[in-house]
Design a protein around this motif. Sequence first.
Motif, short mmCIF file in Angstrom:
data_model
loop_
_atom_site.label_atom_id
_atom_site.label_comp_id
_atom_site.label_asym_id
_atom_site.label_seq_id
_atom_site.Cartn_x
_atom_site.Cartn_y
_atom_site.Cartn_z
N GLU A 174 0.83 -1.21 0.00
CA GLU A 174 0.00 0.00 0.00
C GLU A 174 0.87 1.26 0.00
O GLU A 174 0.58 2.23 -0.71
N VAL B 27 3.93 1.51 -1.10
CA VAL B 27 4.58 1.63 -2.39
C VAL B 27 3.61 2.20 -3.42
O VAL B 27 3.99 3.00 -4.28
N ARG B 28 2.37 1.81 -3.31
CA ARG B 28 1.38 2.36 -4.22
C ARG B 28 1.30 3.88 -4.10
O ARG B 28 1.26 4.60 -5.09
N GLU C 285 4.46 5.34 -5.64
CA GLU C 285 4.37 5.30 -7.10
C GLU C 285 3.48 6.42 -7.64
O GLU C 285 3.85 7.12 -8.58
N ASP C 286 2.32 6.56 -7.04
CA ASP C 286 1.38 7.56 -7.52
C ASP C 286 2.00 8.95 -7.48
O ASP C 286 1.99 9.68 -8.46
N ASN D 270 4.95 9.21 -10.01
CA ASN D 270 4.53 9.33 -11.40
C ASN D 270 3.98 10.72 -11.71
O ASN D 270 4.25 11.27 -12.78
N ASP E 235 6.68 12.78 -12.62
CA ASP E 235 7.57 12.23 -13.64
C ASP E 235 8.79 11.54 -13.08
O ASP E 235 9.88 11.66 -13.64
N CYS F 173 10.36 7.77 -11.80
CA CYS F 173 10.19 6.32 -11.83
C CYS F 173 10.62 5.74 -10.49
O CYS F 173 11.33 6.39 -9.73
N VAL F 174 10.21 4.53 -10.25
CA VAL F 174 10.51 3.88 -8.98
C VAL F 174 11.36 2.63 -9.18
O VAL F 174 10.98 1.73 -9.92
N LEU F 175 12.49 2.62 -8.55
CA LEU F 175 13.36 1.45 -8.54
C LEU F 175 13.08 0.71 -7.25
O LEU F 175 13.29 1.26 -6.17
N LEU F 176 12.58 -0.50 -7.36
CA LEU F 176 12.16 -1.24 -6.16
C LEU F 176 13.22 -2.23 -5.71
O LEU F 176 13.79 -2.94 -6.53
#
Lengths: 338, 338
Positions: B78, B80-81, B84-85, B88, B91, B93-96
């Motif tokens: 949750e 991470v969501r 991410e939102d 984004n 602009d 990006c997400v490196l997990l």
Amino acid sequence: MKRASIKDIARLANVSHSTVSRALSRNPSISANTAERIRRIAQESGYRASAAARSLVTRRTGTIGVVVTTITDPFAAEVVRGIEDAANENDYCVLLANSNADPEREMKVVRTLEERRVEGIVVTSSRLGSLYATALSETQVPIVLLNNQHASAFLHSVMIANVDASREATRHLVGFGHRRIAYIGDRYGCQSDSERFSGYRAALEEAGIPFRPQYAVQGDGKAEGGHAAMTTLLRLEESPSAVFCYNDMTALGALRSTREHGLRVPEDVSFVGFDDLFISQYTDPPLTTMRQPMHDMGRKAVETLLTLFKGSASEHCIQVRGELVVRESTAIFKEEKN
Amino acid sequence: MKRASIKDIARLANVSHSTVSRALSRNPSISANTAERIRRIAQESGYRASAAARSLVTRRTGTIGVVVTTITDPFAAEVVRGIEDAANENDYCVLLANSNADPEREMKVVRTLEERRVEGIVVTSSRLGSLYATALSETQVPIVLLNNQHASAFLHSVMIANVDASREATRHLVGFGHRRIAYIGDRYGCQSDSERFSGYRAALEEAGIPFRPQYAVQGDGKAEGGHAAMTTLLRLEESPSAVFCYNDMTALGALRSTREHGLRVPEDVSFVGFDDLFISQYTDPPLTTMRQPMHDMGRKAVETLLTLFKGSASEHCIQVRGELVVRESTAIFKEEKN
DNA sequence: CTGAAAGCGCTTACAG
DNA sequence: CTGAAAGCGCTTACAG
């Protein structure tokens, strides 16, 4: 303050930056002493090689892209875990992107991943498999689809054997003497829904049980839809004694609806789900379900990417088998209990 | 086949590569006609600018790193969501990366992220907050800790207000007339466990309920541990009529143990959890719990990163409030029901 | 409005 | 064993 570059280290160590590069990459041609000295200096100054600069010359980024509809979906999370594990073991990083199940966004996200020169992409549960076939044939990076919702022969994929798995799940119910067996599908499930439906039909047929259209209802792949669908089934004149659900989330909702109607599981109605999410062992009662080897599917996806990187041919469609996990939501059918 | 570079497009368009670069980045100095033509050619040849090359000169990668213990944990997913939102929208990006809760691996992973020149890192539920304080003070990239398990004043963090939230959760039980209230903690929970325990103690104290040591037992933050801990509680001569759990997963296990002992929830024993995981509305009965705004916490983490990027000062520790979600696992205390 | 040049931080033949 | 040079694919002053 600027990050130290290889030149800074070179100056500190009184050598050329080429030598630093070699020492750091443990090139054996460098004398042990200088190599050691350089590494110490690099260490002390907190030097971190720039992956961008390196990948510009090596043409390798060591990263793979993963697109999920949402990481919040337990299925996706398990798959991503498998992907991560396999990726890390092979020194790859994972760039995560979510599509929100929006085709437009999905294409955009793939574009972004391409710019970042991911070496491969795995897309889970995409609904635009067929769009991909054309749009992505131009793409230069290998893509593997995991449980994609549309068949597309041109692409690589790893899929659960839906028909077989669903047939087996339904057989389990048949084997318990049930004949009024319903199916709660996923109206958005496309190919996987129709395949699971086929498996269900096949099991009925081989048991000589006539298919009743009113026993095939649609959910939405989520608990809400399962709840609504089950409510519909429960209103039927002759409601089912067993239900096979498209997935565990659907079963979760259906279980709840059943409870709300004052019926007991499995005494009054049996349930089998699909996925075996982590929570399914903690529902009340624990859910009997067709397990998808999610972790393993993630691994397999990066493994096919890896063989593709090496230029080797890879199977186009890897099929993976489900495994029935029998818990306590299914019981032998008994006539007229309530 | 090699990817097209800016030079290839330049050749195709009969202009210099500088012009291509400008046209593609919509630099207004380029004439509308040529710009248009160049963009068409780039489009047709499937050109994708190399993010690596660009970031080498702009010194910006537009990516942030996220480290979780495991993405398989619904709380992490949750969060991470939310990350991410927010990423984004800006602009990024997400490196997990996952740490498996292994300190060594966690440091290694951060190193990798640094090499990739992520502009910021958010680490969730880390157990080495204190280690970070020193090890990461050398780091040049801003780090924000989300619900870290150790206080560390030097770092940025977003945290749930554990003490307040737990006090409120326990008060809810007190308000329902319970006096035999237990706490199932997380032996690995470090600071957050002790804070939640404090909140529990505070609520008892203000209600004039003496603390009974045998009512404070330890789980492991997971269902297994909750199950075991509850079993211990149930074996007590005078078992509790209500239990406050460190988190929802713990409650899930405790619920199950209670069921196995033939007791009913909430008639025989009330439960309140912590987190409000998605599944908590589908347990039987639906779980009363202290909700953590996970999604929002993720957002806040990247927002503080964003202000840090701009060089602005940011609050060092952002505290976020929990919200009690009352469902059906808690009821008014009634003497001697069984 | 467009081009030539320099440079970002690396790796890697090529010499010595 | 080590260094000088070229080049990966971009952006961006600097000229014109």
